[in-house]
Each structure stands twice: as structure tokens, then as C-alpha cells.
Design a protein around this motif. Structure first.
Motif, short mmCIF file in Angstrom:
data_model
loop_
_atom_site.label_atom_id
_atom_site.label_comp_id
_atom_site.label_asym_id
_atom_site.label_seq_id
_atom_site.Cartn_x
_atom_site.Cartn_y
_atom_site.Cartn_z
N THR A 1 1.13 -1.08 0.45
CA THR A 1 -0.13 0.40 0.00
C THR A 1 0.86 1.07 0.34
OG1 THR A 1 -1.49 -1.47 1.23
CG2 THR A 1 -2.02 1.07 1.27
N ASN A 2 2.21 1.36 1.17
CA ASN A 2 2.65 2.25 0.51
C ASN A 2 3.56 2.33 -0.56
OD1 ASN A 2 4.38 4.08 2.46
ND2 ASN A 2 5.90 3.35 1.73
N PHE A 3 3.89 1.62 -0.85
CA PHE A 3 4.68 2.01 -2.45
C PHE A 3 3.77 2.45 -3.78
CE2 PHE A 3 5.51 0.07 -6.65
CZ PHE A 3 7.20 -0.03 -6.52
N PHE A 4 2.75 1.88 -3.76
CA PHE A 4 1.41 3.03 -4.40
C PHE A 4 1.18 3.89 -3.97
CE2 PHE A 4 0.74 -1.61 -6.28
CZ PHE A 4 1.19 -1.74 -7.04
N ILE A 5 0.72 4.05 -2.46
CA ILE A 5 0.31 6.09 -2.05
C ILE A 5 1.74 6.75 -3.04
CG2 ILE A 5 0.35 7.43 -0.47
CD1 ILE A 5 -1.02 4.98 1.09
N LYS A 6 3.31 6.18 -2.54
CA LYS A 6 4.15 6.96 -2.67
C LYS A 6 3.80 7.22 -4.29
CE LYS A 6 8.56 6.07 -0.58
NZ LYS A 6 9.30 5.61 -0.01
N TYR A 7 3.78 5.96 -4.91
CA TYR A 7 3.95 6.15 -6.50
C TYR A 7 2.96 6.73 -6.77
CZ TYR A 7 4.69 4.70 -11.63
OH TYR A 7 5.13 4.94 -12.88
N THR A 8 1.69 7.10 -6.44
CA THR A 8 0.80 7.59 -6.62
C THR A 8 0.83 9.64 -7.05
OG1 THR A 8 -0.88 6.37 -6.50
CG2 THR A 8 -1.93 8.46 -6.52
N ARG A 9 1.10 9.52 -5.49
CA ARG A 9 1.82 11.36 -5.07
C ARG A 9 3.14 11.65 -6.39
NH1 ARG A 9 6.25 11.86 -0.41
NH2 ARG A 9 6.57 14.05 -1.10
N LEU A 10 4.03 10.56 -6.32
CA LEU A 10 5.04 11.06 -7.55
C LEU A 10 3.90 11.07 -8.92
CD1 LEU A 10 7.98 10.65 -9.01
CD2 LEU A 10 7.55 9.07 -9.25
N LEU A 11 3.68 10.80 -9.24
CA LEU A 11 2.58 11.23 -10.68
C LEU A 11 1.94 12.57 -10.60
CD1 LEU A 11 1.22 7.63 -11.53
CD2 LEU A 11 3.03 8.67 -12.50
N LEU A 12 1.51 12.77 -9.60
CA LEU A 12 0.61 13.56 -8.86
C LEU A 12 1.41 15.03 -9.05
CD1 LEU A 12 -1.75 12.54 -6.12
CD2 LEU A 12 -2.72 13.39 -8.57
N ASP A 13 2.81 14.92 -7.72
CA ASP A 13 3.36 15.83 -8.83
C ASP A 13 3.67 16.05 -9.64
OD1 ASP A 13 4.04 16.56 -5.90
OD2 ASP A 13 5.47 15.77 -5.66
N LEU A 14 4.43 15.23 -10.46
CA LEU A 14 5.08 15.40 -12.32
C LEU A 14 3.71 15.79 -13.38
CD1 LEU A 14 7.50 12.80 -12.25
CD2 LEU A 14 7.91 14.53 -11.50
N PHE A 15 2.36 15.97 -12.34
CA PHE A 15 1.46 15.29 -13.95
C PHE A 15 0.23 16.30 -13.43
CE2 PHE A 15 4.26 11.74 -15.44
CZ PHE A 15 5.02 12.00 -16.03
N VAL A 16 -0.23 16.59 -12.53
CA VAL A 16 -0.72 17.14 -12.28
C VAL A 16 -0.74 18.00 -11.41
CG1 VAL A 16 -3.13 16.74 -10.73
CG2 VAL A 16 -2.54 14.43 -12.26
N LEU A 17 -0.21 18.25 -10.36
CA LEU A 17 -0.20 19.51 -8.89
C LEU A 17 -0.03 20.35 -8.61
CD1 LEU A 17 -0.19 17.38 -5.90
CD2 LEU A 17 -2.39 18.63 -7.10
N PRO A 18 -0.03 21.54 -9.38
CA PRO A 18 1.31 22.70 -9.58
C PRO A 18 2.34 23.39 -9.02
CG PRO A 18 -1.27 23.66 -8.72
CD PRO A 18 -1.01 22.10 -9.18
N GLY A 19 3.21 23.77 -9.28
CA GLY A 19 4.07 24.34 -8.54
C GLY A 19 3.74 26.14 -7.86
#
Length: 338
Positions: free
Chosen positions: A31-49
Motif C-alpha cells: 500500500t505504501n509503495f502505491f501511495i508513494k508512486y501515486t504521489r509521484l505521478l500527481l507531483d509530476l503531471f497534475v499538481l502545480p508548483g
């Protein structure tokens, strides 16, 4: 001994724990692995800086070191396009003058003010730093980009590293970054706003044989920048170390772009668009890896193979030994032609 015999020796109250604990740990890890990977994808492709206007209104100044070429030049162009005045610091006055003219004519318009200072950071001269301080003290600086840097001319074993090259790498990568930041940061703290953006490297994140001095200098910047970020937390001044793999610059000597090797323009666009987002650097405070190709590589290395292992160090060594052999053969061919 079969499983029934083992269970008979365990107190009944502990049997559920023995049976389900490994399953629970495994489920948590997945679960932790997939949460971290989801966070990575959100940071890179969805959430603004962070919006750069947080660091000052239109006309606020950005100080950029190593500004005449590569990433520094691109930071200057893109920050001018965003309305920041520029103080450009680099070694070659003619290149700075050309860039200043180009920015005023093509990128920032007549509303952008550009100041330049020709300064060779490898000399570490007090007079140069005094000139820089005199310029900075009169400006409302909202952004500092510590971009100036130097690597080895070619990969080289540490015991064969020329002393002049070793000295220049430390003077430029470490001493210059510290001294410029000491000049600029006090004003930011006083105004309670600012961004100190320092260029790191995968060479500092991954131990890199045959680039030992460069690798160590960038690892130093990682620890220094994280420590500074902790010191300035709550002051309104953000500190961020930006990690990168290869970019098509003169330092990297790579000319062809790919998914893992962006142009300076695309790399800087990713950096300025993702300030405050960790990207691939999830395990490092006050650090970002904003370019998607670099971030994905970093994340998978950290979460599968691990960094600093004998395997990773060996692979890094093999790669740079190959680069060194090709560079030496090229130099030998050119010497014969001369």
C-alpha cells in the motif's frame, strides 16, 4: 517440525498475531509503495508548483549565477518572460552583454531591467564578491538561482585528478554557492520572502567513481541546502535543491535530447513550474527532481535497487570508465591530426 506442532507450542492468544502479522506487514508495504508512486505521478503531471509571484511582484529581481550559457541562460530567459528583472553573473562579459541585449529585445521587453557582472568564481577574489554585494544591496531580490558549476573535463580517477581542476570544482561548486547565498539571503529574510534555488546533480545523489570530486561537491550542496532549508523554515524564504540527470548542455557534452535527457528549455520550464513539489525526491527534504524522466528514474532506483549499493556504484564506475576510454581515444586521434 510441521506447522501444527509449531502452533501447539504458541500460546493461543498469540496465534492470530503469528499468522496475520506477516500478511499485515506485506499489505502495508504494498500500500505504501502505491501511495508513494501515486504521489509521484500527481507531483509530476497534475499538481502545480508554487506561483513565482509569491517571491515578489513584477519588477522584483532574480540573481542568476553561471548565467551566460546552458541552464543559467535559460533561467534568465524564462524568468525575464515572467517579469523578473535580472542580475546575471558569469565569467565572460561579452556573453553576458549579448544575453542582456537578447533578453531586452526578444524576451522581456523594455520593462525588464538587466544588470550584469563578469566574475570568475574559480578565483575566489574578495573584490569580485564586494562588487556583487554592492549590486545586490540596492535590489529587491526575490529569487536566487545558484546555477554556476563545474565538473571534470573527462572522467578521471581521483588520484590522477589535476590539482587545479580539483581546486576549481570546490571553489565554483561549493565556496561560490555559499558566498553568493550569504550575500543575497539576508535581504530575503528581512523582506520575509524569497526563493533560494540551487542546482544539484544525480552525481551528488549517486556516488560516482571517476567523478569523485564533482560528486562530493554536489553531495555537499545537498546537505548544505537541506540544512539551510531547515534554518530558514518559517521566515518566508523557501530553499530548494534541484536534482538533475543529464541535460543537453556544454557541461554534459550531450547533444541529443531524449525522454531522459531534456533540452535546457524544457528542463528549466519543468523546474520553474514545479517549485515546492518534490517530484522524484520524496525522501529528501527541501529537494526536488522536477523533470519527469529524471524523477521516474530516481524513484524506481530508490524504491527497487537502492542507491549507494555496491551494485549501483559498480555500474556507475563501469559507465564512466567507458566514457573516459572514448574521450582518451578521441584526444589521441586529434593529437595525431595536429
Amino acid at each position: 517440525m510441521d506447522i501444527n506442532t509449531v502452533l501447539e507450542k504458541i500460546p493461543p492468544a498469540l496465534i492470530p498475531v503469528v499468522i496475520y502479522f506477516p500478511f499485515t506487514i506485506g499489505l502495508f508495504a504494498i500500500t505504501n509503495f502505491f501511495i508513494k508512486y501515486t504521489r509521484l505521478l500527481l507531483d509530476l503531471f497534475v499538481l502545480p508548483g508554487t506561483n513565482l509571484r509569491r517571491y515578489g511582484k513584477k519588477g522584483t529581481w532574480a540573481v542568476i549565477t553561471g548565467a551566460s550559457d546552458g541552464l543559467g541562460k535559460e533561467y534568465a530567459i524564462q524568468l525575464a518572460q515572467k517579469g523578473f528583472n535580472l542580475l546575471l553573473v558569469s565569467r565572460t562579459a561579452s556573453k553576458l552583454e549579448t544575453l542582456s541585449t537578447d533578453i531586452k529585445q526578444k524576451h522581456g521587453g523594455s520593462n525588464i531591467d538587466v544588470k550584469i557582472l563578469a566574475m570568475d568564481f574559480s578565483k575566489n577574489e574578495e573584490g569580485d564578491y564586494a562588487k556583487l554585494k554592492a549590486l545586490v544591496d540596492g535590489l529587491d531580490v526575490g529569487i536566487l538561482v545558484n546555477n554556476v558549476g563545474q565538473s571534470h573535463s573527462i572522467p578521471v580517477p581521483f588520484i590522477q585528478t589535476p590539482k587545479e581542476e580539483m581546486r576549481d570544482i570546490i571553489a565554483i561548486n561549493c565556496i561560490a554557492t555559499l558566498r553568493v547565498t550569504q550575500i543575497v539571503a539576508p535581504g530575503m529574510v528581512q523582506r520575509k520572502r524569497g526563493l533560494i534555488l540551487t542546482m544539484g546533480s544525480f552525481g551528488g545523489w549517486l556516488p560516482t567513481p571517476l567523478l569523485a570530486t564533482y560528486s562530493g561537491s554536489k553531495a555537499f550542496l545537498q546537505q548544505w541546502s537541506t540544512s539551510l532549508g531547515g534554518e530558514l523554515a518559517g521566515t518566508g524564504v523557501d530553499v530548494e535543491l534541484c536534482l538533475s540527470y543529464l541535460v543537453t548542455t556544454a557541461m554534459s557534452k550531450v547533444r541529443k535530447t531524449s525522454m531522459l535527457i531534456p533540452s535546457p528549455r524544457n528542463f528549466v520550464k519543468a523546474v520553474l513550474g514545479k517549485i515546492g513539489r518534490s517530484g522524484g525526491a520524496q525522501n529528501m527534504a527541501y529537494t526536488s527532481t522536477p523533470f519527469a524522466g529524471h524523477a521516474l528514474m530516481q524513484w524506481w532506483l530508490e524504491n527497487t535497487i537502492g542507491i549507494g549499493s555496491a551494485f549501483v556504484v559498480k555500474k556507475n564506475k563501469d559507465m564512466h570508465e567507458g566514457i573516459r576510454k572514448r574521450a582518451l581515444r578521441k584526444a589521441e586521434r586529434e593529437a595525431k591530426k595536429a
